[in-house]
Design a protein around this motif. Structure first.
Motif, PDB file in Angstrom:
ATOM      1  N   VAL A   1       0.712  -1.194  -0.029  1.00 38.07           N
ATOM      2  CA  VAL A   1       0.047   0.037  -0.013  1.00 38.07           C
ATOM      3  C   VAL A   1       0.895   1.288  -0.155  1.00 38.07           C
ATOM      4  CG1 VAL A   1      -1.694   1.446   1.353  1.00 38.07           C
ATOM      5  CG2 VAL A   1      -2.028  -1.264   1.323  1.00 38.07           C
ATOM      6  N   GLU A   2       1.972   1.271   0.652  1.00 33.93           N
ATOM      7  CA  GLU A   2       2.853   2.342   0.932  1.00 33.93           C
ATOM      8  C   GLU A   2       3.475   2.510  -0.537  1.00 33.93           C
ATOM      9  OE1 GLU A   2       6.562   1.961   3.133  1.00 33.93           O
ATOM     10  OE2 GLU A   2       6.484   3.879   3.613  1.00 33.93           O
ATOM     11  N   SER A   3       3.828   1.575  -1.377  1.00 34.48           N
ATOM     12  CA  SER A   3       4.407   1.669  -2.801  1.00 34.48           C
ATOM     13  C   SER A   3       3.268   2.372  -3.705  1.00 34.48           C
ATOM     14  CB  SER A   3       4.950   0.443  -3.181  1.00 34.48           C
ATOM     15  OG  SER A   3       5.972  -0.244  -2.502  1.00 34.48           O
ATOM     16  N   ALA A   4       2.093   1.968  -3.516  1.00 34.07           N
ATOM     17  CA  ALA A   4       0.806   2.474  -4.293  1.00 34.07           C
ATOM     18  C   ALA A   4       0.934   4.188  -3.941  1.00 34.07           C
ATOM     19  CB  ALA A   4      -0.310   1.712  -4.119  1.00 34.07           C
ATOM     20  N   ALA A   5       1.016   4.318  -2.537  1.00 33.23           N
ATOM     21  CA  ALA A   5       0.937   5.855  -2.212  1.00 33.23           C
ATOM     22  C   ALA A   5       1.847   6.432  -2.745  1.00 33.23           C
ATOM     23  CB  ALA A   5       0.653   5.738  -0.810  1.00 33.23           C
ATOM     24  N   ILE A   6       3.224   5.982  -2.552  1.00 30.33           N
ATOM     25  CA  ILE A   6       4.308   6.976  -3.059  1.00 30.33           C
ATOM     26  C   ILE A   6       4.329   7.068  -4.709  1.00 30.33           C
ATOM     27  CG2 ILE A   6       6.834   7.111  -3.270  1.00 30.33           C
ATOM     28  CD1 ILE A   6       6.648   5.494  -0.556  1.00 30.33           C
ATOM     29  N   GLY A   7       4.433   5.822  -5.324  1.00 29.68           N
ATOM     30  CA  GLY A   7       4.482   6.123  -6.627  1.00 29.68           C
ATOM     31  C   GLY A   7       3.220   6.646  -7.366  1.00 29.68           C
ATOM     32  N   GLY A   8       1.961   6.409  -6.695  1.00 36.43           N
ATOM     33  CA  GLY A   8       0.654   7.010  -7.179  1.00 36.43           C
ATOM     34  C   GLY A   8       0.966   8.479  -7.205  1.00 36.43           C
ATOM     35  N   THR A   9       1.335   8.777  -5.982  1.00 36.96           N
ATOM     36  CA  THR A   9       1.471  10.541  -5.713  1.00 36.96           C
ATOM     37  C   THR A   9       2.363  11.132  -6.705  1.00 36.96           C
ATOM     38  OG1 THR A   9       1.087  10.330  -3.424  1.00 36.96           O
ATOM     39  CG2 THR A   9       2.137  12.159  -4.140  1.00 36.96           C
ATOM     40  N   ALA A  10       3.697  10.472  -7.191  1.00 36.05           N
ATOM     41  CA  ALA A  10       4.392  10.791  -8.266  1.00 36.05           C
ATOM     42  C   ALA A  10       3.962  10.967  -9.337  1.00 36.05           C
ATOM     43  CB  ALA A  10       5.785   9.953  -8.298  1.00 36.05           C
ATOM     44  N   HIS A  11       2.873  10.013  -9.694  1.00 37.37           N
ATOM     45  CA  HIS A  11       2.262   9.883 -10.880  1.00 37.37           C
ATOM     46  C   HIS A  11       1.282  11.013 -11.147  1.00 37.37           C
ATOM     47  CE1 HIS A  11      -0.570   8.402 -14.447  1.00 37.37           C
ATOM     48  NE2 HIS A  11      -1.489   8.750 -13.314  1.00 37.37           N
ATOM     49  N   LEU A  12       0.798  11.668  -9.940  1.00 37.18           N
ATOM     50  CA  LEU A  12      -0.236  12.722  -9.680  1.00 37.18           C
ATOM     51  C   LEU A  12       0.631  14.331 -10.114  1.00 37.18           C
ATOM     52  CD1 LEU A  12      -2.856  11.493  -7.140  1.00 37.18           C
ATOM     53  CD2 LEU A  12      -2.913  11.847  -9.503  1.00 37.18           C
ATOM     54  N   VAL A  13       1.959  14.069  -9.853  1.00 34.25           N
ATOM     55  CA  VAL A  13       2.409  15.398 -10.289  1.00 34.25           C
ATOM     56  C   VAL A  13       2.261  15.932 -11.598  1.00 34.25           C
ATOM     57  CG1 VAL A  13       4.899  16.456 -10.453  1.00 34.25           C
ATOM     58  CG2 VAL A  13       4.567  15.057  -8.716  1.00 34.25           C
ATOM     59  N   ASN A  14       2.190  14.800 -12.625  1.00 34.91           N
ATOM     60  CA  ASN A  14       1.908  15.071 -13.944  1.00 34.91           C
ATOM     61  C   ASN A  14       0.487  15.006 -14.491  1.00 34.91           C
ATOM     62  OD1 ASN A  14       4.599  16.133 -14.673  1.00 34.91           O
ATOM     63  ND2 ASN A  14       5.281  14.136 -13.823  1.00 34.91           N
ATOM     64  N   PHE A  15      -0.332  14.257 -13.881  1.00 36.16           N
ATOM     65  CA  PHE A  15      -1.394  13.748 -14.295  1.00 36.16           C
ATOM     66  C   PHE A  15      -2.713  13.838 -13.511  1.00 36.16           C
ATOM     67  CE2 PHE A  15       1.995  11.206 -16.153  1.00 36.16           C
ATOM     68  CZ  PHE A  15       1.481  11.229 -17.753  1.00 36.16           C
ATOM     69  N   LEU A  16      -3.833  14.188 -13.744  1.00 42.16           N
ATOM     70  CA  LEU A  16      -4.888  14.034 -12.683  1.00 42.16           C
ATOM     71  C   LEU A  16      -5.722  13.033 -12.613  1.00 42.16           C
ATOM     72  CD1 LEU A  16      -6.141  17.853 -13.725  1.00 42.16           C
ATOM     73  CD2 LEU A  16      -5.135  17.051 -11.701  1.00 42.16           C
ATOM     74  N   GLY A  17      -5.943  11.980 -13.628  1.00 41.33           N
ATOM     75  CA  GLY A  17      -6.677  10.701 -13.494  1.00 41.33           C
ATOM     76  C   GLY A  17      -6.004   9.675 -12.542  1.00 41.33           C
ATOM     77  N   THR A  18      -6.697   9.078 -11.840  1.00 45.68           N
ATOM     78  CA  THR A  18      -6.243   8.049 -11.062  1.00 45.68           C
ATOM     79  C   THR A  18      -7.383   7.213 -10.404  1.00 45.68           C
ATOM     80  OG1 THR A  18      -4.548   7.265  -9.291  1.00 45.68           O
ATOM     81  CG2 THR A  18      -5.983   9.250  -8.591  1.00 45.68           C
ATOM     82  N   ASP A  19      -7.116   5.959 -10.183  1.00 38.40           N
ATOM     83  CA  ASP A  19      -7.959   5.172  -9.528  1.00 38.40           C
ATOM     84  C   ASP A  19      -7.293   4.608  -8.184  1.00 38.40           C
ATOM     85  OD1 ASP A  19     -10.323   5.218 -11.078  1.00 38.40           O
ATOM     86  OD2 ASP A  19      -9.651   3.861 -12.179  1.00 38.40           O
ATOM     87  N   THR A  20      -6.079   5.220  -7.887  1.00 35.45           N
ATOM     88  CA  THR A  20      -5.312   4.810  -6.668  1.00 35.45           C
ATOM     89  C   THR A  20      -5.692   5.547  -5.496  1.00 35.45           C
ATOM     90  OG1 THR A  20      -3.710   3.957  -8.164  1.00 35.45           O
ATOM     91  CG2 THR A  20      -3.036   4.085  -5.929  1.00 35.45           C
TER      92      THR A  20
END
Length: 204
Positions: free
Chosen positions: A9-28
């Motif tokens: 879950v921590e990996s999803a949080a960290i990686g998913g937050t990094a993804h959100l620096v450049n994108f708005l769409g997520t299901d994480t």
């Protein structure tokens, strides 16, 4: 969809937050919580209404078109995505979206995003675009590429990583299709690529 392809879950949080620096769409969801708790970002991303295979196949093979109609009726405005390969993606594009439901798609105040979720890449994407073009038509962009009408687009979410994304876009360009026809979703291949094939099973 990166949550499914990471080690924790921590990996999803960290990686998913990094993804959100450049994108708005997520299901994480873990990424949204992380951005809010540690970076004070109240709303760092969002999702859209979308079907998945169990919500479509629960209507049965004969009820697939009605399941698709239900999605359009439940979400009459905005973007809505509908997985369309439960039985036959090309039949869905030509007979359901492009014929029986065509007027509903065209009159909606928003965009229908058709989702193929199986098949060989890039052929499936190209054939889906061609099938939709045969029913909805297309315009030409300033660069001379074909673009579907604003009411309909495609999302490819199966088998997407940085290499397959580039390969699909190149194939589309070679066949005269604009990149704006297609959105990408990435699950197992987005972050660590620890996906369902690693253990040969999936929990849903």
């Amino acid at each position: 969809f990166g949550f499914r392809g990471v080690s924790s879950v921590e990996s999803a949080a960290i990686g998913g937050t990094a993804h959100l620096v450049n994108f708005l769409g997520t299901d994480t969801m873990a990424a949204l919580i992380c951005a809010k708790e540690y970076y004070g970002e109240a709303v760092s991303g969002f999702s859209i209404p979308a079907s998945e295979h169990s919500t479509m196949t629960s209507w049965g093979r004969e009820g697939e078109c009605n399941a698709m109609r239900n999605m359009l009726q439940k979400y009459p405005k905005g973007i809505v995505a509908c997985v369309s390969d439960s039985y036959n993606i090309f039949k869905a594009c030509e007979e359901y979206w492009g014929t029986e439901l065509k007027s509903m798609v065209e009159s909606r105040d928003g965009v229908l995003v058709v989702r193929p979720d199986s098949g060989e890449l890039p052929d499936t994407v190209l054939k889906v675009l061609e099938a939709l073009d045969s029913k909805f038509g297309s315009d030409s962009t300033s660069t001379g590429h074909k673009l579907l009408p604003p009411c309909i687009r495609v999302i490819q979410g199966d088998g997407i990583d940085i290499k397959s994304l580039e390969m699909i876009l190149q194939a589309m360009s070679d066949k005269g299709w604009a990149a704006d026809n297609l959105a990408f979703g990435s699950g197992g291949g987005l972050l660590q690529k620890l996906h369902r094939d690693t253990q040969k099973c999936a929990f849903k």
